[in-house]
Design a protein around this motif. Structure first.
Motif, short mmCIF file in Angstrom:
data_model
loop_
_atom_site.label_atom_id
_atom_site.label_comp_id
_atom_site.label_asym_id
_atom_site.label_seq_id
_atom_site.Cartn_x
_atom_site.Cartn_y
_atom_site.Cartn_z
N LEU A 18 0.82 -1.20 0.00
CA LEU A 18 0.00 0.00 0.00
C LEU A 18 0.86 1.26 0.00
N PHE A 57 -6.82 0.64 -1.99
CA PHE A 57 -7.11 1.19 -0.67
C PHE A 57 -8.51 0.81 -0.20
N ARG A 91 -3.88 10.53 0.40
CA ARG A 91 -3.45 9.15 0.15
C ARG A 91 -1.94 8.94 0.30
#
Length: 218
Positions: A18, A57, A91
């Protein structure tokens, strides 16, 4: 939380991917915003990367929600993750957790608490400042009567905003740009407070230790 729980294992396995996805998102977004002469195929590729990272996500968020067993409480207890999912601007901050994930895998001792706070806050400022500058530049540079017309103007504005200085020489004029500005002001105040508080606590601890030391022969 149990270190061997399904949720913990999932988080340890997905943290690095991620974080890499966050960097890919930031790179794709930067190219999409700054490369004005980019062919349509290139712009479509950037949008595909942006969409793919958002899907990653979302998948991670839903899996962790399911594994946590907390139901609606999960949203309240993981506000940052929720905000990151909803606001693309935030993000890249997932990269901040990369250090913990790498250290956990290597089994090495982590930095002291004060150093970690300063490290995380500094990295957050860099990531948030760059992504915020991109977002404001995208919203402003074509607007009538805009003062932010180059990416350099946007970077200067982002730096002064996060530092809570606010010179006012360049300011957003669009509703979207001003909304981003409010969010960055709030983040700047929070990050500045975190760094200042942590550094002050470290100094107090150092001075306290020095005060407890007695001169030789006393």
């Amino acid at each position: 939380m149990d270190d061997d729980s399904p949720l913990t294992r999932w988080e340890h396995r997905t943290e690095v991917p991620l974080a890499v996805g966050s960097l890919l998102f930031l790179a794709a977004y930067a190219v999409h915003v700054l490369a004005h002469q980019l062919p349509q195929d290139g712009r479509d590729a950037c949008l595909s990367v942006i969409a793919a990272t958002w899907a990653a996500f979302l998948t991670d968020y839903l899996v962790r929600w399911r594994l946590s067993g907390q139901g609606p409480r999960f949203v309240r207890r993981h506000l940052l993750d929720t905000v990151v999912l909803i606001l693309p601007l935030m993000r890249p901050l997932r990269v901040v957790k990369l250090y913990d994930a790498v250290q956990y895998r290597r089994g090495e001792p982590r930095l002291p608490l004060y150093a970690r706070v300063i490290f995380y806050a500094s990295l957050s400022v860099l990531l948030l400042g760059f992504s915020g500058a991109l977002a404001v530049y995208q919203a402003e540079y074509r607007a009538p009567h805009a003062t932010i017309v180059t990416f350099g103007d946007s970077v200067w504005w982002a730096a002064s905003t996060l530092a809570t200085v606010g010179y006012g020489d360049v300011t957003p004029v669009t509703p979207r740009g001003r909304t981003i500005a409010v969010a960055m002001m709030a983040c700047g105040l929070g990050l500045l407070g975190a760094v200042t508080g942590s550094f002050s606590s470290w100094l107090l601890q150092v001075f306290s230790r020095e005060g407890d030391e007695k001169p030789p022969g006393s």
